[in-house]
Design a protein around this motif. Structure first.
Motif, mmCIF file in Angstrom:
data_model
loop_
_atom_site.group_PDB
_atom_site.id
_atom_site.type_symbol
_atom_site.label_atom_id
_atom_site.label_comp_id
_atom_site.label_asym_id
_atom_site.label_seq_id
_atom_site.Cartn_x
_atom_site.Cartn_y
_atom_site.Cartn_z
ATOM 1 N N LYS A 163 0.810 -1.206 0.000
ATOM 2 C CA LYS A 163 0.000 0.000 0.000
ATOM 3 C C LYS A 163 0.852 1.270 0.000
ATOM 4 O O LYS A 163 0.327 2.375 -0.177
ATOM 5 N N CYS A 198 -5.148 3.764 6.726
ATOM 6 C CA CYS A 198 -5.630 2.872 5.669
ATOM 7 C C CYS A 198 -6.716 1.981 6.246
ATOM 8 O O CYS A 198 -6.557 1.401 7.330
ATOM 9 N N VAL A 206 -4.421 4.504 0.977
ATOM 10 C CA VAL A 206 -3.775 5.256 2.049
ATOM 11 C C VAL A 206 -4.229 6.715 1.969
ATOM 12 O O VAL A 206 -4.215 7.324 0.894
#
Length: 303
Positions: A163, A198, A206
């Motif tokens: 992420k 997140c 994010v």
């Protein structure tokens, strides 16, 4: 009419007893099956990584993930700790703390993230990349939620993906610089968000928080030949400056946005830069690739 005796017991009586015993046995068997059918079933987890991790190419022994079992929009189990004891991607919970799937066969959605933390509320994972000393500790991976997991299909095969963003530097001595001068170099990047969140339950993006006027110090090898950092995704790299403090040689800077493929920092991407440090300038060659498969290269301009 003569009665047939078996060891003194009339045959009719014996047959009757056998029938009754069979009936009781059949009933007990059905009861046992019904009791087994009414027991919940333990969730089993296997996990793979869509792209390689920041430090290792696979799971390591003792890696820990947080797991959620969702019944619709409700977390029936929240942030349950699962560990891969052998680093093989098979994760188990501590004894007596496993997620149990309902005996009635109803299904659940399984979500998970890495690395495990106690500090998570309502599936919101807090990100902080200000300290780069442990890349593993800040390399956030989130699994795509797996639906329809039930007692009849109790294995959740989770695929994890990055992420955040990886920036990886290979540093070389150029004209007028010796290899010894690169030792103990300090590398930083400016204009960074260092905090964010997140939604790991819903495989969310994010979301940065705070301000983006922070400077992040890279983790650099003692000999100054490699340097890396994990950063938050950014829609633009404008005003991001890489700074190289080289002992005995001076300070050099490079504008990240000057490279065509570094106009933004996309989640899950690795940005690789080969940098030669010359006495009076920098020479930069950069590439962008997924954290798994490469997809191209470019040249950058030094400031």
């Amino acid at each position: 009419m003569k009665k047939i005796l078996f060891n003194g017991i009339p045959m009719a009586t014996l047959l009757c007893a056998m029938v009754i015993t069979t009936l009781f046995s059949s009933c007990n068997s059905k009861d046992d099956e019904q009791m087994i059918d009414q027991q919940p079933v333990e969730l089993k987890i296997t996990a793979g990584i869509v792209a390689t991790r920041a430090v290792n190419a696979s799971w390591s022994t003792g890696d820990k993930i947080g797991v959620f079992a969702m019944d619709g929009g409700t977390a029936e189990y929240s942030n349950v700790l699962y560990t891969t004891a052998n680093g093989d991607g098979n994760f188990t919970a501590e004894e007596g703390k496993s997620i149990m799937l309902p005996y009635d066969g109803s299904s659940r959605t399984i979500a998970a993230y890495y690395p495990y933390t106690n500090g998570i509320t309502n599936g919101e994972y807090k990100i902080d990349v200000s300290d780069q000393q442990s890349q593993e500790a800040i390399d956030l991976l989130v699994a795509t939620p797996v639906n329809n997991v039930s007692k009849k299909s109790p294995i959740a095969a989770l695929d994890f993906a990055h992420k955040l963003v990886k920036v990886e530097l290979t540093l070389k001595p150029g004209e007028g610089i010796t290899a010894d001068q690169l030792a103990y170099m300090k590398v930083t990047i400016s204009n960074q968000y260092t905090e964010g969140t997140c939604d790991v339950i819903n495989n969310g993006n994010v979301v940065a928080s705070g301000n983006n006027n922070n400077t992040v110090t890279f983790q650099t090898s003692a000999d100054g030949t490699t340097s890396e950092a994990i950063l938050l995704p950014a829609a633009t790299t404008e005003n991001m400056i890489l700074t190289f403090d080289v002992p005995g040689a001076g300070t050099y800077t490079w504008e990240v946005n000057s490279a065509a493929k570094s106009k933004s920092f996309g989640a899950g991407n690795k940005y690789k830069y080969d940098i030669s440090i010359n006495k009076t300038s920098l020479t930069v060659n950069s590439t962008i690739e997924d954290w798994n498969d490469g997809n191209g290269g470019e040249n950058g301009n030094a400031l």
